[in-house]
Structure formats: C-alpha cells, structure tokens
Scaffold this motif. Structure first.
Motif, mmCIF file in Angstrom:
data_model
loop_
_atom_site.group_PDB
_atom_site.id
_atom_site.type_symbol
_atom_site.label_atom_id
_atom_site.label_comp_id
_atom_site.label_asym_id
_atom_site.label_seq_id
_atom_site.Cartn_x
_atom_site.Cartn_y
_atom_site.Cartn_z
ATOM 1 N N GLY A 125 -13.757 -0.708 -2.491
ATOM 2 C CA GLY A 125 -13.695 0.638 -1.931
ATOM 3 C C GLY A 125 -12.382 0.909 -1.213
ATOM 4 O O GLY A 125 -11.863 2.014 -1.231
ATOM 5 N N HIS A 126 -11.797 -0.144 -0.615
ATOM 6 C CA HIS A 126 -10.574 0.090 0.146
ATOM 7 C C HIS A 126 -9.358 0.322 -0.753
ATOM 8 O O HIS A 126 -8.285 0.654 -0.277
ATOM 9 N N ALA A 127 -9.552 0.148 -2.065
ATOM 10 C CA ALA A 127 -8.439 0.413 -2.981
ATOM 11 C C ALA A 127 -8.446 1.862 -3.453
ATOM 12 O O ALA A 127 -7.706 2.226 -4.362
ATOM 13 N N LEU A 128 -9.274 2.683 -2.823
ATOM 14 C CA LEU A 128 -9.433 4.072 -3.273
ATOM 15 C C LEU A 128 -8.101 4.798 -3.453
ATOM 16 O O LEU A 128 -7.859 5.443 -4.477
ATOM 17 N N ILE A 129 -7.211 4.683 -2.467
ATOM 18 C CA ILE A 129 -5.963 5.445 -2.541
ATOM 19 C C ILE A 129 -5.110 4.960 -3.718
ATOM 20 O O ILE A 129 -4.536 5.766 -4.453
ATOM 21 N N GLU A 130 -5.062 3.636 -3.910
ATOM 22 C CA GLU A 130 -4.294 3.100 -5.042
ATOM 23 C C GLU A 130 -4.853 3.631 -6.362
ATOM 24 O O GLU A 130 -4.116 4.014 -7.260
ATOM 25 N N GLN A 166 -8.287 -4.226 -8.854
ATOM 26 C CA GLN A 166 -8.585 -4.154 -7.421
ATOM 27 C C GLN A 166 -10.013 -4.617 -7.150
ATOM 28 O O GLN A 166 -10.546 -4.389 -6.059
ATOM 29 N N ARG A 198 -9.448 8.420 4.995
ATOM 30 C CA ARG A 198 -8.554 9.474 5.460
ATOM 31 C C ARG A 198 -7.729 8.895 6.605
ATOM 32 O O ARG A 198 -8.241 8.151 7.434
ATOM 33 N N ILE A 218 -4.910 2.163 5.046
ATOM 34 C CA ILE A 218 -4.913 0.916 4.275
ATOM 35 C C ILE A 218 -6.342 0.566 3.863
ATOM 36 O O ILE A 218 -6.586 0.029 2.791
ATOM 37 N N GLU A 219 -7.293 0.917 4.724
ATOM 38 C CA GLU A 219 -8.686 0.635 4.397
ATOM 39 C C GLU A 219 -9.222 1.595 3.345
ATOM 40 O O GLU A 219 -10.377 1.504 2.950
ATOM 41 N N GLY A 220 -8.390 2.545 2.928
ATOM 42 C CA GLY A 220 -8.773 3.446 1.843
ATOM 43 C C GLY A 220 -9.416 4.736 2.299
ATOM 44 O O GLY A 220 -10.006 5.447 1.503
ATOM 45 N N PHE A 240 -7.224 15.031 1.714
ATOM 46 C CA PHE A 240 -6.522 14.776 2.980
ATOM 47 C C PHE A 240 -5.023 14.594 2.745
ATOM 48 O O PHE A 240 -4.194 15.086 3.501
ATOM 49 N N ARG A 280 -16.695 11.107 0.241
ATOM 50 C CA ARG A 280 -15.602 10.293 0.779
ATOM 51 C C ARG A 280 -14.383 10.392 -0.137
ATOM 52 O O ARG A 280 -13.256 10.558 0.325
ATOM 53 N N HIS A 334 -3.922 7.175 -6.885
ATOM 54 C CA HIS A 334 -2.521 7.239 -7.318
ATOM 55 C C HIS A 334 -2.433 7.023 -8.828
ATOM 56 O O HIS A 334 -1.779 7.785 -9.543
ATOM 57 N N ARG A 361 0.875 -1.167 0.000
ATOM 58 C CA ARG A 361 0.000 0.000 0.000
ATOM 59 C C ARG A 361 0.913 1.218 0.000
ATOM 60 O O ARG A 361 1.832 1.313 0.819
ATOM 61 N N GLY A 414 -12.929 13.729 0.164
ATOM 62 C CA GLY A 414 -12.302 13.802 1.488
ATOM 63 C C GLY A 414 -10.921 13.180 1.487
ATOM 64 O O GLY A 414 -9.971 13.746 2.026
ATOM 65 N N VAL A 415 -10.802 12.028 0.852
ATOM 66 C CA VAL A 415 -9.507 11.352 0.805
ATOM 67 C C VAL A 415 -8.542 12.113 -0.100
ATOM 68 O O VAL A 415 -7.381 12.324 0.241
#
Lengths: 547, 176
Positions: free
Chosen positions: B35-40, B31, A303, A299-301, B77, B70, B43, A281, B73-74
C-alpha cells in the motif's frame, strides 16, 4: 568490494586519467543542458574520434560548474581553465591547443581570479568539474567512499557521532538544527528498525542547490546517507526527490545501481557486517512535503499532510520508527567531515554557524548561478562582488532569502554576515539557500502577494489557520496591488499574519506571513502608497479596476 | 466496468488488456503490492496511460488493497497527477521567484492567449478530442540561472521572450 579494493580502484582510475594529455569536463547539469551542452559534448567526442585523439583526450560530463547564466560551460583539466557559452562549432579550437586557437578562445575564457570564483570555498561542490556523475570510478579517484570505508572498518558508531558533533554542522534545510545532536537522538533510540531519509524535496522557488548536487555528485549523498545509517544503526534509507527533477532522479537511480553492484551499498557494505539499502521516492508536486512529517506521510504512500510534533521523527517517524531526516546538502557535507575531521570543518565559518553554504543566486544580477561561500561572508560580497551587482548599473533594492518562508532584506542591511542567527535577526531566514536579488523596478508588495499566492496554493488544507488565513491574506494583498485597500486592511494584514504564525500546525503556515511581515517592516511606504491611491480614488469616487 | 473476479488480483479488472496493463501489473508486483507504494504506482500508471481514469484508480485500489477513497484522495492531493486527458502539446511556465521577476507572467499570458485562440479555431472546425495545447505553471523548475524559462514538450526554452515563445509555438503547429 573491500576497502583495499577501493583504494586500488581509485589508484587505477587516477593512472588512467593521467594517461590522457587532456581531459575536458562538460557541465551537464540541467542549466547547461538546456543551453546545448549535450550538442557540444557530442561534437567534441566526434572531433576527438575524427582526429584520432581518443587515446590522448577524454571528454566527459560533470556536475554544475556554477555560472549557470553563461552556459554551456566547460572545464579543461590541464590548466583548470573554464570556458563559457561555447558553440559546438568551437569544439575543434578546444582540441587544437595551439597558440592561434587559444587566441580565438580567449574571449570565451572565464577569469579564474574573478570574485565569482575567487571568493568561493568549495566543500559540497568540490567535485564539480572533476567527477563524472555517471562514472563511479571518477568519484573513487577523488577519495569517494573512503570515508564510508573508514567508518565501517575502523571507527565505532560513537566515534562517527563524535566527529559529526565536533564539526558543528547544522541542518542545511533551513532551520539549522545541529546535525550531531539529531544523529545522537536517533542513535539513542531503542529498537533495531530505524530509517534514514534524505529530504530532496527542494521546493522553495529560486533554490536549486540540491538539484545540482544530486545531478553532479550523487554518490556523495549516498555515501553521507550510508555513514549516517552506520552511525545511528539504520539499515534502510529513502531519498525523497521532487518529481520535477527528472535528471536528478535518473542520475540517482544510476548511482544506486552502480553502488549496489560494487558492494558499496547492499547486504555487506564494503565487506563489513553493516547493511544499507537506499530507495528513491519520487514526489508528486506538493511543496508541503518538504515539511518532515508531511514527507513521512508521503513516503508511506498517503496524502502529504503534516501532523503535530512531538513526537518528533527521531522518536517516531517513518512507520512509527525512529527516523533521521537531513537534507541533501547536509548529507553532502558528511564524507568530507569524516575524511578531514570535525575540527577542520569547525574552523570554517562563524562562531555558531560552521562550514560553508551553497547559495543559488538568481534575479537581476549580472551573474547568476551557484556559489559556495564560508559562513560569515557578507551578503554584500555575494551580491556585488561575486554576482557583479545589477546589470546596466541599476541599484539593488532588496534581496530575498528563504523563499516563501523567508523575507526580504533591504540593501542597507547587506553588510550582514551570512549565518543562521543573523538572517533570523533581520526577519528572514537561511532557508535552503535561494538568494534572489531585486532591483528598483521590483514592487515589494507584488512580491509579497506572489509568495502569499504560493502559500495559498500549496497549503495542504489540514489546519484552518493556514487553509483560510493564506486565502484571506492573499485577498488583502490583491486589494493593495489594485489600490483598493484601506487603513483597516493594513491592520487586518498584521493581525492575520500574527495569527498564522502562532496557530498554524506546521512550518508552511507558521512562516507563510514572513514575506509580508518583512515588507511591513522594511518597505511600509510601499504598502502605504497603495493606501494613498485608495484615498484619492475614493475622493474622486472613480470606479476602481478589479485586479 | 465488470466487477473483479479475483481477490488475489490475478485477473484483469478492466476489459482492455494491452501492453500497458502488463507494465502496470509488473510495477505493482515489483513493489510487492504494498500500500505504501501507492504514489510510485500512480506515477507509473500516469506515465503509461497519460492520465488517471476512474477505472485505473479503482484497479490500483483493488490490487494494493486500499480503500478507493484513499487512492482518489492521494491522486487529487498531488499536483502531478492528472485525472483529465493530456493535451497534444504541453507548455509549462516556470513561476519561480527568479522567473517571476524576470517577466514570466507575460509569458503565461502569451501562452494563454494562444491556447484560447487555438481552442476557438478547433471548435469552429468542429474537431473533437483532447485539446491541442495545455498551459501549466510550475513552482520553480530549478533553472533560475536561465530565467525566465518555459518547458515546451519537455524541452527547456531558456531566457525566452514572448515573441520567441510565439515563434516556437508556430513551429509545432499551434497557430493563432
């Protein structure tokens, strides 16, 4: 791959290496790369080709050789000599090997008996200069994955846990929680879904140990994580790496692919019933994500905001499941502990802090780079003997450890032996291992302001004490720097510092006042001087310059 | 923006459809649209498109079945994500402790001066479009042995002085 294949592969690789007359290890960590290590390596390869030496000489990359300030560095395997600041034009000299070229290289040769090297005891960094991070077989040749093989084929989970507990290893992320206890907590939890998390969100400014380990020896971290997975009953691991560490991410991705292809990770680890996968990650630039609950949220995606503890991650972590979180250096210690036994590890270091610690020495010293020393080594030895003191004969004023959560330690306390308790005792902390040396020219008030600005920017904003407290403390320090502060500002600074420490939700806010409080403790005169200016300025009724 | 036509996310949400869209789609499907792959995913999106536009964010929200709030928000952030277009050249000054005590603030000032001068010159010419130089600071790039360091267009300049930095800017055409 079965455990037998593993030792066959290691033997084959060793034989292959012995077939060469000479092996040249170019440091390809980020520091040396930015001084031209890649050009040097390319030139060496070209020269080897041109001279028809490809059967006799091997050139390859390796992890951080330590003395980052003198890069690019190169280690010669035949005699262990390390050369510094090499130019691509000197590639030929390295290959000739006659007396004349040795003479020409003499000035570039580092003295292996220099305290910078002689005082080190390398466990975490033992493979630097021996292993090519991009070639799995070079890691196997030095006994890589043999600890994992032994764990999954010979040891029970309990035996692995007992070995780690016996080693006395403590978390290298800074807080120093006993690793064995943490592992047992997770192992004890009921349920079949558990997670291993490697915290590689090395955010402290001035710390680059974890980056070096990931870049130079990624398989060692994967092996440590897999062993942890086996011991606590987890089958899925995550490595949370800072987005800034591009090279480390690349090397890790390569290492995971190799390990999966060879069956060292995956559904049947080393042909056993144990399965373990690792996902990366990538962080996105938030210092607070080094805090474990914020890291989990990230990790859970979501903030990266921390949540109150308890429940602690060993009970309820990633997706509410038991989760073991250790940092990179902690995992890097696991394989050697299993290979050589917990008792061997426990014999190194002090009464309460076992093993070694890697420090990133930076700042105004003659030598800067990575050193790994046994716990209990006096700070003075690191700063004066190993790092060579201040350039041009200047005087050390203070050193800073623990980054924005730590504090400064004045010169007179440098005889302190390095361990978790002694550093906390003087108002600093081990932190992840950044050690920045400051000379007489450095203003301690400015440094305190710098760290408070850092915490202000990095505060996630979830809890009020941290969100507004860091802003207020920073403004107060700005007033000191501008010579506009009064007596009441000093009192307010202390009061706010205590408030942040007591009332903040997570470690970021709780430790944010530490740099300021340690300046108040050791260098109060510097803050008072600024007050004095203010009194004079007020008396003269002169308008003061804004910051 | 046309409203999405498909719940499953089978059809493109935005009108523009080029290769990058396909790459983004592939990244999300790899992925499993979790939903938990949002940050990837963000990117990848930023890597492909340079910055995160409102359309992109909406598309990601829809595909990953997350509330747009959401996703925004991410995206806001984390420092890494940018909602504004990137400049032609990027200079990142490391403001880690080692660089800071070695004079990084002076480097930052030199870059800012040059950026302002360059922007003023562009404006005088009446040029539109993304800025030519963006100056950023980083919280330690981990090259403390090389302090002070500046990363200019992805390349580290070790132990750099303001004068050397100005010469490096001249070279890439960011002139005062």
């Amino acid at each position: 791959m079965t455990p037998e294949d593993l030792s066959d592969r290691a033997t084959a690789e060793l034989e292959r290496q012995q077939g060469f007359r000479e092996r040249l290890h170019c440091c390809t960590a980020a520091g040396c790369l930015s001084c031209g290590a890649e050009q040097l390596k390319r030139e060496l390869n070209a020269q080897v080709e041109a001279r028809g030496l490809s059967q006799q000489v091997e050139v390859h990359g390796t992890g951080c050789l330590g003395l980052c300030s003198r890069g690019p560095l190169l280690r010669r395997a035949s005699d262990g000599a390390v050369f510094h600041e090499l130019e691509p034009s000197e590639a030929g000299l390295l290959l000739q090997g006659d007396a004349a070229s040795e003479q020409a290289l003499a000035a570039k040769r580092l003295d292996p008996t220099h305290p910078f090297f002689a005082h080190q005891q390398r466990i975490v960094l033992e493979n630097a200069g021996r292993v090519d991070p991009q070639q799995l077989d070079t890691y196997l040749a030095v006994g890589g994955y043999s600890a994992l093989a032994r764990a999954v084929s010979e040891l029970s989970r309990q035996e692995v846990l007992a070995e780690v507990r016996a080693s006395g290893l403590r978390g290298r992320g800074g807080a120093g929680y006993p690793t064995g206890v943490k592992w047992e907590l997770v192992a004890k939890q009921p349920g079949t879904t558990k997670y291993i998390v490697c915290n590689a969100d090395e955010g402290d400014p001035g710390a680059f140990m974890d980056r070096s380990v990931l870049e130079g020896d990624p398989h060692r971290v994967l092996e440590g994580m897999a062993i942890a997975g086996y011991a606590v009953g987890a089958s899925h691991g995550f490595i949370y790496v800072r987005g800034e560490y591009g090279l480390a991410i690349q090397r890790l991705q390569g290492a995971i692919r190799q390990a999966e292809r060879e069956g060292l990770l995956g559904p049947r680890v080393l042909d056993s019933a144990f399965r373990f996968r690792v996902d990366i990650r990538i962080g996105a630039g938030a210092f607070v994500c080094g805090e474990e609950t914020a890291l989990i949220a990230s990790i859970e995606g979501g903030r990266g905001e921390p949540r109150p503890r308890p429940p602690y991650p060993p009970e309820k972590g990633l997706w509410g499941q038991p989760t073991l979180i250790n940092n990179v250096e902690t995992f890097a210690n696991i394989a050697p502990i299993l290979r050589r036994g917990g008792a061997w590890f426990a014999a190194i270091g002090t009464e309460r802090s076992k093993g070694t610690k890697v420090f990133a020495v930076a700042g105004k010293t003659v030598h800067t780079g990575l050193v790994e020393v046994p716990m209990g080594t006096p700070l003075r030895t690191i700063v004066y003997e190993m790092a060579g003191g201040i350039a041009d004969g200047g005087r050390v004023k203070a050193i800073q450890t623990g980054g924005p959560s730590g504090g400064c330690i004045p010169e007179r306390l440098l005889d302190l032996p390095v361990d978790y308790e002694s550093l906390v005792g003087v108002g600093s902390m081990m932190g992840s291992g950044g050690l920045i040396v400051m000379d007489e020219a450095t203003s301690m008030v400015d440094v305190a302001r710098y760290f408070m600005e850092f915490c202000r920017d990095e505060s996630c904003g979830k809890c009020v004490p941290c969100r507004t407290g860091t802003v207020q403390m920073h403004q107060l320090l700005e007033r000191f720097c501008a010579g506009q502060a009064g007596e009441h500002d000093l009192a307010l600074l202390k009061e706010l510092g205590t408030l942040l420490r007591e009332a903040s939700l997570c470690g970021l806010g709780q430790t944010a006042p530490n740099p300021v409080l340690s300046v108040l403790r050791y260098f109060p005169e510097e803050l008072e001087q600024r007050l004095h200016q203010d009194a004079e300025a007020a008396a003269a009724a002169a308008p003061t310059e804004p910051a | 923006m046309t409203p999405p036509t498909s719940e499953s996310g089978e059809y493109p949400v935005t009108a523009t459809k080029d290769n990058r869209q396909k790459f983004l789609e592939r990244a999300m499907s790899r992925q499993a649209y979790a939903g938990h792959a949002l940050i990837e995913v963000l990117h990848t999106a930023q890597e492909l498109f340079g910055h995160l536009t409102p359309e992109l964010l909406r598309e990601v929200a829809l595909k990953l079945k997350l509330p747009p709030s959401r996703v925004l928000g991410v995206a806001t952030f984390y420092n890494f994500f940018s909602l504004k277009p990137k400049a032609e050249h990027t200079a990142v000054v490391c403001l880690g402790t080692a660089c800071y005590v070695a004079g990084a603030p002076q480097l930052f000032q030199a870059l800012e001066r040059r950026r302002c001068a360059c922007a003023a010159a562009e404006e005088a010419k009446g040029a539109a479009g993304p800025a030519r130089l963006s100056v950023q600071s980083a919280r330690c790039i981990g090259s403390c042995g090389l302090a002070p360091a500046v990363v200019l267009d992805g390349r580290i300049l070790p132990r750099v002085t303001p004068a050397q930095l100005e010469r490096a800017l001249d070279k890439i055409g960011i002139t005062a």
